[in-house]
Design an enzyme around this catalytic site. Sequence first.
Site: not given
Length: 285
Positions: A59-61, A113-114, A157
Amino acid sequence: MKPNKTYSLAYSSCPNDTFIFKAIAGQLIDLQGYAFDIVLEDVETLNQNAAKGAYDITKLSFAAFGSLMDKYALLRTGSALGMGCGPLIISNPGRSLDDKARPVIAVPGLGTTAYHLFKFYMDDLFKGQDMQVMPMPFEKVMPAVMENKADFGVIIHEGRFVYQTMGLELKADLGQWWEDKTSLPIPLGCIAVKRDIDPKVVCTIQQLIRQSIDHAFLNPAMAYDYIQTHAQELDEDVIQQHIELYVNDFSKDIGKNGEAAITTFFEKAWASGLIEKSRMPLFAC
């Protein structure tokens, strides 16, 4: 039966990821002779470890993936994209983003990403505002604001479901800003695979993730204990809201609209200088 090969598979402890991968982790579906070493970390740790090539599948941004295209390619399954699901900027009551000369902003990692969306937003509406950015694990952002260690926080989240109960106030919905600007879903997180893995194997793994998602939707109760064990926020309603928001049709297949969102996101990141432009193909298969 001896597995064909064992691959490291890393994802976050958030309910959307544990929901998606429960059937693989619990071997509840036919894994086609493959085995997986499961690693759970917060998303920024996953981003940092992927930069070292630590995991075969991770999993990655999307933001982090943009800087790692030489090592990793995208899978079409397992991603978090959608409408109305973006990061939020929060503060203690009565604050404004321009009410201080150099505000301290707590963010859930510089590779997320945020953080990229926060930069896009500030450049659009508060260009020239000098800020002190304080990266930290996502679960520490709200406490940092509540304890006045940071003026503002970018939350992700399950934080979006509980910030009000902690006395915090919404300053901006970065997902809504993105949707207003682009009319596209917001690309939050993805599943990436090392480019040196056999493409046939990659396509099989992609199919397994899709089957794992289908299994979770058909058998939600079988995933609950696994999800609750790893969730930062253990309230059942919050867990369910989280899954409903972040696991959707884009998780099963990114699709054309998802591809457009990803391309637009990277174009903005390239234009802002946050990542370097890559000529590598996005998808593994």
